[in-house]
Design an enzyme around this catalytic site. Sequence first.
Site, PDB file in Angstrom:
ATOM      1  N   LYS A 149       0.847  -1.198   0.000  1.00  0.00           N
ATOM      2  CA  LYS A 149       0.000   0.000   0.000  1.00  0.00           C
ATOM      3  C   LYS A 149       0.880   1.245   0.000  1.00  0.00           C
ATOM      4  CE  LYS A 149      -4.045  -1.994   2.207  1.00  0.00           C
ATOM      5  NZ  LYS A 149      -4.847  -1.938   3.434  1.00  0.00           N
ATOM      6  N   HIS A 152       2.232   6.706   3.072  1.00  0.00           N
ATOM      7  CA  HIS A 152       1.766   8.086   3.008  1.00  0.00           C
ATOM      8  C   HIS A 152       2.532   8.987   3.975  1.00  0.00           C
ATOM      9  CE1 HIS A 152      -0.533   7.124   6.566  1.00  0.00           C
ATOM     10  NE2 HIS A 152      -1.023   6.071   5.922  1.00  0.00           N
ATOM     11  N   HIS A 155       3.019   7.983   7.522  1.00  0.00           N
ATOM     12  CA  HIS A 155       4.108   7.043   7.821  1.00  0.00           C
ATOM     13  C   HIS A 155       5.447   7.775   7.928  1.00  0.00           C
ATOM     14  CE1 HIS A 155       1.240   3.998   5.958  1.00  0.00           C
ATOM     15  NE2 HIS A 155       1.403   3.604   7.196  1.00  0.00           N
TER      16      HIS A 155
HETATM   17  N1  ARG Z   1       0.204  -0.220   9.728  1.00  0.00           N
HETATM   18  C1  ARG Z   1      -0.621   0.698  10.426  1.00  0.00           C
HETATM   19  C2  ARG Z   1      -1.082   1.807   9.485  1.00  0.00           C
HETATM   20  O1  ARG Z   1      -0.456   2.054   8.499  1.00  0.00           O
HETATM   21  C3  ARG Z   1       0.061   1.342  11.595  1.00  0.00           C
HETATM   22  C4  ARG Z   1       0.407   0.405  12.704  1.00  0.00           C
HETATM   23  C5  ARG Z   1       0.493   1.100  14.009  1.00  0.00           C
HETATM   24  N2  ARG Z   1       0.853   0.244  15.073  1.00  0.00           N
HETATM   25  C6  ARG Z   1       0.052  -0.582  15.725  1.00  0.00           C
HETATM   26  N3  ARG Z   1       0.568  -1.313  16.657  1.00  0.00           N
HETATM   27  N4  ARG Z   1      -1.223  -0.666  15.435  1.00  0.00           N
HETATM   28  O2  ARG Z   1      -2.072   2.448   9.744  1.00  0.00           O
END
Ligand code: ARG
Length: 589
Positions: A149, A152, A155
């Site tokens: 994905k 963005h 991140h």
């Molecule tokens: N991969 C998730 C996202 O892009 C963020 C993860 C954040 N960490 C967690 N432990 N939920 O939205």
Amino acid sequence: MVPLTFLWITFYNLHFIGQCTLQVSRIVGLPSETVAQSIRAVPVHRKHESPDFQLFVNSLLDDSHADANSTVQEKAQKLASKLNCDTVISEIGADRGSVTFKVHRDLLTKTVLQKITQDGPRFGLNTDLLSRIPKGKTIVEFSSPNIAKKFHVGHLRSTIIGNYIANLKEAIGNEVIRINYLGDWGLQFGLLGTGFSKFGSEKELRDNPLEHLFNVYVKINEAAEQDENLRSSAMEFLRRLEGGEAQAVSLWTHFRELSIQEYAKIYKRLGIHFEEYSGESFYREKSQHVLQMLRNRGVLKEMENGTGVVDVSEGQDMSTYKTVVRSDGTSLYITRDVAAAIDRKEKYDFDEMIYVTDKSQQTHFQHLFKILEILGEKHSIRCHHVPFGRVQGMKTRKGDVIFLEDVLDEARTRMLQNMAATSTSKDLEDPARTAEKIGAAALIVQDFKGPLMSDYHFDWDRALQSFGDTGVFLQYTHARLHSLQGLWETKDLTDFNISCLQEPSVISTLQHLLRYDEVILQCLDDYQPRYLVNYLMGLGHLANVAHLALPVKGSTPDVAQARLLFFNNVQMVLANTMKLLGITPVTNM
Ligand code: ARG
């Protein structure tokens, strides 16, 4: 008796304060440690010379003290009048409710500069003020992109903010574990599995895994919208994957590993590393244990539609509940997060864990911590979420930000252009590498300037300006100070004539350095990097003023030596603080 100077050198902050506090503690009848806690370094004033330290009378004396009827300023004046100057303190005054102290100038200069030389990168980090903070093992979970994905801007923010928090914790003596929790599970892999056989290329995957997986994902998503068969084939692939079917798992592993390798390369460009690349996929099975734990505690409620929920409301009245299992028995994002938190506690026995994501996940983390609490996981209270706001308008020449690499490339290209346009930056060994470091500094400073929770509008031109409070300005200042290195005849950081360093620009820079640990403490309180950015900008401006006022070339050897030592030390503090923020200082630009 140990000569006093020796003590000042060893604990400069403590002992400047020590002298003030001894007298004060005798007069007010409080232990000198209590007095010391009410003393702070005075922020430097642009226009006039400030005292060095102030004692906040209100925080020291409560109303039970004799002169409860006087104003705070009167109390400060009264106290000040009872204190005597000594070999450390040269002036005592009262200002807006605090007693102010000025340290003898030669002592200030000598002590601060010797302390920097002695402590090097640890300057300001092992002071009395910071030693009171409990230390331990800290997990910082950040960046955490989703494979196939978009990476963005959220991140990107998580990446740089998380890295700064990890650096900060490490700097004050915590053991830090940086975890990247990848989005590496879920329907996107069902789609990818199906999509790859249709649109995938092994060569493109090897050459450019992130981009290729993203493209395949976009294509299959589009195609699946029109085609029922593709949708069911994606579901089928996911079922095979969930069931651990070898071929499906092997393809998934392949995608995951290539993506991680690629990510690691890009993080390296930012000087960021992770102790662990974890991901949601790790917790698919452990989620089932979580469900069992919830069942055992009698808190898993089965709904009519077959899903399982947990009451996460404060009053336990089902006013808010969270789905933790789908009707087909599969886990959700939250379930995997509960499993991950429990697993990390077992694996690392951490003292605190910090999650860094955008603010849209605030409720998610509240629910996560609540479920951990319900499960009797005591460490839930030491888990924190650091949320941040959205960035609008960050575009690259290619368009919207899709990959981290694009942002770094864009910053580098733009910076290279700016550098080419100024006559100063010639003869660089590796201009692209330098431009990269400056560009990254620009991104970081732009992002860290405001409160983390605020949304902001990103503007390349503003971020890359060489004047004003930008990362480029910091890099210029650092490079300029560093270039003085070439003027040393023989570098000796121990021998200098203090009387050559009494100019106002030196004094105010040193006064600013007295506040270092207070700013770090403030950052540790709510993780806002803006305190440190402001402090660093202040240091940069003071250093530039001093640099203009105090030439090295053409000065007598004594003066030149003293100034070089001063600038050398300021540059060291500047560099180390930039590194804390995640900026790699450049020495030439
Ligand atoms: N991969 C998730 C996202 O892009 C963020 C993860 C954040 N960490 C967690 N432990 N939920 O939205």
